[in-house]
Design an enzyme around this catalytic site. Sequence first.
Site, PDB file in Angstrom:
ATOM      1  N   LYS A 173      26.955  26.954  30.940  1.00 54.17           N
ATOM      2  CA  LYS A 173      27.897  27.993  31.536  1.00 54.17           C
ATOM      3  C   LYS A 173      28.807  28.411  30.188  1.00 54.17           C
ATOM      4  CE  LYS A 173      29.208  32.046  33.105  1.00 54.17           C
ATOM      5  NZ  LYS A 173      29.693  32.300  34.360  1.00 54.17           N
ATOM      6  N   LYS A 243      39.785  33.160  29.736  1.00 60.33           N
ATOM      7  CA  LYS A 243      39.723  31.715  30.235  1.00 60.33           C
ATOM      8  C   LYS A 243      38.315  30.885  29.984  1.00 60.33           C
ATOM      9  CE  LYS A 243      37.614  31.130  33.887  1.00 60.33           C
ATOM     10  NZ  LYS A 243      36.864  30.836  35.128  1.00 60.33           N
TER      11      LYS A 243
END
Length: 300
Positions: A173, A243
């Site tokens: 991911k 992030k």
Amino acid sequence: MNETVGFIGLGTMGMPMAANLAKAGVSLVVHDTSTAAVSTAGTLGGVTAATSAADVAARAAVLFTCLPNDDIVRAAYLGAGGIASGGKTGLVTCDCSTVSPEVTLEVNRALAAKGITHMDTPMLGSQPQAVSGEIFFIVGGEKATLERIAPYLEIMGKMHMHVGGSAMGNRVKLIHNGLGAVTAVAVTESLAVCVQSGVDPYIFYDVVRNGGGMAFGTYFDRRAKRILDGEFSPTFTCELMRKDAGLALALARASKVPTPILEETTRTYDEAVDGGWGKEDFSAVTHVIEKRIGRRLSGR
């Protein structure tokens, strides 16, 4: 599926995911730090509110979490009143959050000591896919456990894929979102060159979208016209992409892979969030490029 499923984290993604489980007749016990979110979830059929993460874990056979960052995931699983303190042997936990591999491994070790199986199940897709039940789940952890959680993944998503052991889902991911962040900045830079050089950016959009060339992709298809129209309402926020880009960069550094393009992309996202655009869509990194060239890309 005559068992109780836990769900912790009823935010932009978690709420529609929980709603799809409830609509499918799954008995849910839920928790969130937002009392308003818990109240909203309580209007769904078959949903019971819990007082803590530990309470959810004590009452569930399978438990999903969908949380914003490393610190919150660590606290939800390992903190006081967390999942580890309430979960029983045989519980299966699935973390849909995008977090560092280190946090997943830490949680996995702690839960395994209690006889709890932990899976990392981060997602591809944003709010529209969560609502429509078309999320793609990237699954890391014990492959034998996939059969146990697959019925729930199939309710919430269109597809899932097992990619390896614990934290491999997170690694995949992060690499994916790092590439996505780079693409977002590159697309905006190309649109900026259009407006600065006198090319009609809408014509450029049509050429890329219809021409069959290698510049076309999902991000361009879903975001380029929105950027030109000045539309930055979020389906995935700029601060969350900042992030993820940072975590992807940390993974690259830990792997000893030089990634200068990703480094510059991360700096650009830092600038976007520091500039006050963190709550807008992650395509709002556009505003940094606009600031650099001294003009807006849209007519708005």
